[in-house]
Scaffold this active site. Structure first.
Site, PDB file in Angstrom:
ATOM      1  N   SER A 151      43.485  34.183  31.097  1.00  0.00           N
ATOM      2  CA  SER A 151      43.293  35.441  31.799  1.00  0.00           C
ATOM      3  C   SER A 151      41.868  35.943  31.614  1.00  0.00           C
ATOM      4  CB  SER A 151      44.356  36.436  31.351  1.00  0.00           C
ATOM      5  OG  SER A 151      44.502  37.457  32.288  1.00  0.00           O
ATOM      6  N   ASP A 197      50.942  31.952  39.963  1.00  0.00           N
ATOM      7  CA  ASP A 197      50.330  33.180  39.446  1.00  0.00           C
ATOM      8  C   ASP A 197      49.502  33.829  40.549  1.00  0.00           C
ATOM      9  OD1 ASP A 197      49.157  35.144  37.820  1.00  0.00           O
ATOM     10  OD2 ASP A 197      47.513  33.809  37.254  1.00  0.00           O
ATOM     11  N   HIS A 220      51.202  33.002  35.199  1.00  0.00           N
ATOM     12  CA  HIS A 220      50.006  33.367  34.453  1.00  0.00           C
ATOM     13  C   HIS A 220      50.055  32.843  33.019  1.00  0.00           C
ATOM     14  CE1 HIS A 220      46.405  35.848  34.324  1.00  0.00           C
ATOM     15  NE2 HIS A 220      46.822  36.458  33.228  1.00  0.00           N
TER      16      HIS A 220
END
Length: 477
Positions: free
Chosen positions: A173, A398, A454
């Site tokens: 991320s 994601d 994610h």
């Protein structure tokens, strides 16, 4: 200077730890971890790394389950900015996985410390159990990169037996910013045996991430034909589209419609095909005197339209009073329950000065200054050295940091293709399965994990472990 039995100043304590350290600090070893049916055969440590005179960064280090002396050392950072790496530890690829009751842990069959020593760092100060003596948590990309480097050096002073092991920097991320900027520091230090970096579902370029998200959304059936036509008409010209920062007001308005569908309608932005924990939210909802903001937490598709309404939201008095930073469609109650247990805090040697643990810190996120909009320079420096291997991997469902954007980003580095895009396989139940797709360049690979969002190891643990193992061991994907 007046002293008291059993107490010493934190600066003095840091100095003593630095001066006396010759091997793993026995005071940080976790002797008994609540919630486990049986204590592990491998050693693990939890404590603080002193960064400068004021900052205390919490770490949890787990030795490799086999041959830790010769196994690589892997640093892991979650994103945010402002979200805790304990999520990576206890929900993704650590040796223990938190159970829904918030009390019990079970062993992870696909823990990454089966083949490597894993260092989980809560960074920056203000995140998780990390804190600063002055309680000031405003920071920025450059300061965090330097502090993470200092924390790594501090760790290796406390654990000198790992100073010559192969070193890998990994994260997900906003780790897409953290890891390459940290690598810039590490690659200049010849005492560190850096071998490579891996970034999962990372933010590599705001512009590419935004532009690719619109295509991802349309081709996954989220945008109707008319909205797609309008976006093409108002945001594109001469075969090139700018969904990121177009000056066309009609484009901005249509992007507002797109954002509302993707981010605010109740779809799970971290995994399109997963349910939304808590149900489909409205823009704002209250629980007692808590405002649940549904900020993306560790997702960063910041467009001018959304940036403005978020900043206005943050200025509301109720927000300044109390804010819970659970990212949308996620539920961290199990983690919070476990980590805030007095028994667990004691077992992990958490300082009484440390805050209550939360998955994401509003103070850090709100006061964080983002200095970089793309990571091209950092990646090109690493690639230019011709001695580091890089893996950029993405779960393919994601939407926070979508696979298409990171694929475009890796392509934009203009490296020589070594292996054309192809499926990669892993073995499950004695049968080969397609894990996703991979494209390999000189010293860098882009890889997708089929059906993962994610948090790749949480959604596809076996495929993620296979990928990690091949990367660490420098085996073909």
């Amino acid at each position: 200077m007046q002293t008291f039995p059993g107490k010493m100043g934190p600066v003095l304590l840091c100095a003593l730890l630095l001066g006396l350290s010759r091997a793993a600090p026995s005071g940080d070893e976790v002797a008994y971890l609540p919630g486990l049916p049986k204590q592990p055969s491998f050693r693990h440590f939890s404590g603080y790394l002193c960064v400068g005179p004021a900052k205390r960064l919490h770490y949890w280090f787990v030795e490799a389950q086999n041959n830790p002396q010769s196994s690589p050392l892997v640093l892991w950072l979650n994103g945010g900015p402002g979200c805790s790496s304990m999520e990576g530890f206890l929900k993704e690829h650590g040796p223990f996985l938190i159970q829904p009751d918030g009390v019990t842990l079970k062993y992870n069959d696909y823990a990454w410390n089966k083949i490597a020593n894993l260092l989980y760092l809560e960074s920056p100060a203000g995140v998780g159990f990390s804190y600063s003596d002055d309680k000031k948590y405003a920071t920025n990309d450059t300061e965090v990169a330097h502090n993470n480097y200092l924390a790594l050096k501090e760790f290796l002073r406390l654990f000198p037996e790992y100073s010559k092991n192969e070193l890998f920097l990994t994260g997900e991320s906003y780790g897409g910013i953290y890891i390459p900027t940290l690598a810039e520091w590490v690659m200049q230090d010849p005492s560190l045996n850096l071998k490579g970096i891996a970034v999962g579902n990372g933010l590599s370029s705001y512009e590419i991430n935004d532009n690719s998200l619109v295509y991802f959304a349309y081709y996954h059936g989220l945008l109707g034909t008319q909205l797609w036509k309008d976006l093409q008409a108002f945001c594109c010209s001469q075969g090139k589209c700018n969904f990121h920062d177009s000056s066309n007001l009609n484009c901005t308005l249509k992007m507002g419609e797109m954002i509302q569908i993707v981010e605010e309608s109740g779809l799970n932005i971290y995994n399109l095909y997963a349910p939304c924990a808590g149900g489909a939210p409205g823009n704002l909802r209250f629980e007692g005197d808590y405002l649940i903001t549904h900020d993306l937490g560790n997702s960063f598709i910041r467009m001018p339209l959304r940036f403005s309404w978020r900043q206005n939201l943050f200025r509301m008095p109720v927000v300044r009073k109390k804010v819970r930073m659970d990212p949308p469609c996620t539920n961290s109650t199990d983690l919070s329950t476990y980590l805030n247990s007095p028994e667990v805090r004691k077992a992990l040697h958490i300082s009484p000065d440390a805050p209550e643990w939360q998955v994401c810190s509003f103070d850090v996120n709100h006061n964080y200054k983002r200095l970089y909009t793309q990571m091209n320079d950092q990646y090109l420096k690493l690639l230019g050295a011709m001695k580091y291997r890089i893996l950029v991997y993405n779960g393919d469902v994601d939407m926070a940091c979508n696979f298409l954007g990171d694929e475009w980003f890796v392509d934009s580095l203009c490296q020589k293709v070594q292996v054309a895009r192809r499926p990669w396989l892993y073995t499950e139940g004695g049968e080969n399965q397609i894990g996703g797709f991979v494209k390999e360049f000189t010293n860098i690979a882009f890889l997708t994990i089929k059906g993962a969002g994610h948090m790749v190891p949480m959604d596809q643990p076996l495929a993620a472990f296979t990928m990690f193992s091949r990367f660490i061991k420098n085996e073909p994907f």
